[in-house]
Design an enzyme around this catalytic site. Structure first.
Site, PDB file in Angstrom:
ATOM      1  N   LYS A  59      12.600   1.994  41.876  1.00  0.00           N
ATOM      2  CA  LYS A  59      13.984   2.165  42.322  1.00  0.00           C
ATOM      3  C   LYS A  59      14.760   3.119  41.399  1.00  0.00           C
ATOM      4  O   LYS A  59      15.733   3.750  41.810  1.00  0.00           O
ATOM      5  CB  LYS A  59      14.694   0.807  42.389  1.00  0.00           C
ATOM      6  CG  LYS A  59      14.179  -0.075  43.521  1.00  0.00           C
ATOM      7  CD  LYS A  59      14.756  -1.483  43.444  1.00  0.00           C
ATOM      8  CE  LYS A  59      14.178  -2.383  44.521  1.00  0.00           C
ATOM      9  NZ  LYS A  59      14.673  -3.769  44.428  1.00  0.00           N
ATOM     10  N   SER A  76      16.603  -3.458  39.726  1.00  0.00           N
ATOM     11  CA  SER A  76      15.900  -4.737  39.578  1.00  0.00           C
ATOM     12  C   SER A  76      15.181  -5.113  40.859  1.00  0.00           C
ATOM     13  O   SER A  76      15.439  -4.559  41.932  1.00  0.00           O
ATOM     14  CB  SER A  76      16.888  -5.838  39.175  1.00  0.00           C
ATOM     15  OG  SER A  76      17.895  -5.961  40.144  1.00  0.00           O
ATOM     16  N   ASP A  77      14.283  -6.075  40.718  1.00  0.00           N
ATOM     17  CA  ASP A  77      13.567  -6.585  41.877  1.00  0.00           C
ATOM     18  C   ASP A  77      13.199  -8.040  41.619  1.00  0.00           C
ATOM     19  O   ASP A  77      12.879  -8.418  40.494  1.00  0.00           O
ATOM     20  CB  ASP A  77      12.297  -5.771  42.142  1.00  0.00           C
ATOM     21  CG  ASP A  77      11.734  -6.075  43.516  1.00  0.00           C
ATOM     22  OD1 ASP A  77      12.322  -5.596  44.509  1.00  0.00           O
ATOM     23  OD2 ASP A  77      10.735  -6.821  43.610  1.00  0.00           O
ATOM     24  N   THR A  78      13.269  -8.848  42.677  1.00  0.00           N
ATOM     25  CA  THR A  78      12.925 -10.266  42.598  1.00  0.00           C
ATOM     26  C   THR A  78      11.904 -10.601  43.677  1.00  0.00           C
ATOM     27  O   THR A  78      12.048 -10.163  44.816  1.00  0.00           O
ATOM     28  CB  THR A  78      14.181 -11.152  42.812  1.00  0.00           C
ATOM     29  OG1 THR A  78      15.141 -10.852  41.794  1.00  0.00           O
ATOM     30  CG2 THR A  78      13.842 -12.640  42.734  1.00  0.00           C
ATOM     31  N   SER A 113      12.400  -8.586  37.588  1.00  0.00           N
ATOM     32  CA  SER A 113      12.326  -7.546  36.568  1.00  0.00           C
ATOM     33  C   SER A 113      13.595  -6.714  36.641  1.00  0.00           C
ATOM     34  O   SER A 113      14.115  -6.473  37.733  1.00  0.00           O
ATOM     35  CB  SER A 113      11.119  -6.636  36.803  1.00  0.00           C
ATOM     36  OG  SER A 113       9.915  -7.362  36.643  1.00  0.00           O
TER      37      SER A 113
END
Length: 194
Positions: A59, A76-78, A113
């Site tokens: 991203k 971020s990523d979940t 993250s």
């Protein structure tokens, strides 16, 4: 506290998540929102936090060549990780219900993250939280999906909504990570970058 330390920096939050926006407001961090479309696809061999690290960094790629000296980009990523596979966001009510059935009566992990990118530096932090659900009845699953429409939530649920209140029996790790941001890690990383 961070507001004063970061007064000469511009924080760019590349997230459309209202929950993440609220966390930054609650942490008293001034920020601007800039979301760019990214095809969120990761190599099949990646597992657990490797997936979220990869996607958070992916991203950031849309911005990297244009960041100015005083800017800090946060991406971020979940994911919800269950039965050795990543669960993304459900695209329909039947898919959301299937996700919840697969989480019912078991424990799973939530990985987030967060990638911090400046014009000359990039670092990524990640966090794992273990979440346990009671056995959810078909009626509870139907009620939640039909009333809360969790289609923008990884794993088809939000811990802070009705299903979390009635269904989550145990949590190991950061609650805020499950909501979508390991705020303690974000705070520390921004202190280090200030």
């Amino acid at each position: 506290m961070l507001k004063e330390l970061l007064k000469n920096k511009e924080i760019i939050l590349a997230s459309g998540s209202p929950r993440r926006h609220q966390f930054f407001k609650d942490l008293d961090i001034p920020f601007k929102i800039d979301v760019r479309p990214v095809k969120e696809v990761h190599p099949e061999y990646l597992q657990k936090e490797e997936i979220t690290d990869f996607l958070a960094q992916l991203k950031a790629e849309a911005f990297q060549k244009e960041l100015k000296k005083d800017q800090i980009l946060i991406t971020s990523d979940t994911i919800v990780y269950n039965d050795r596979k990543a669960m993304g966001k459900p695209s329909s009510a039947p898919e959301a219900k299937e996700m919840l059935r697969s989480l019912s009566g078991k424990s799973h992990s939530v990985f987030t993250s967060v990638c911090f990118t400046t014009y000359k530096h990039q670092s990524t932090v990640n966090c794992e939280t273990k979440v346990s659900f009671k056995e959810l009845t078909p009626g509870e699953i139907d009620y939640y999906v039909e009333n809360f429409k969790p289609f923008d939530k990884a794993g088809g649920y939000a811990i802070q909504e009705w299903i979390g209140l009635i269904g989550i029996t145990k949590l190991e790790g950061s609650y805020f990570n499950v909501v979508g941001l390991p705020t303690h890690l974000v705070y520390q990383e921004l202190l280090d970058l200030a």
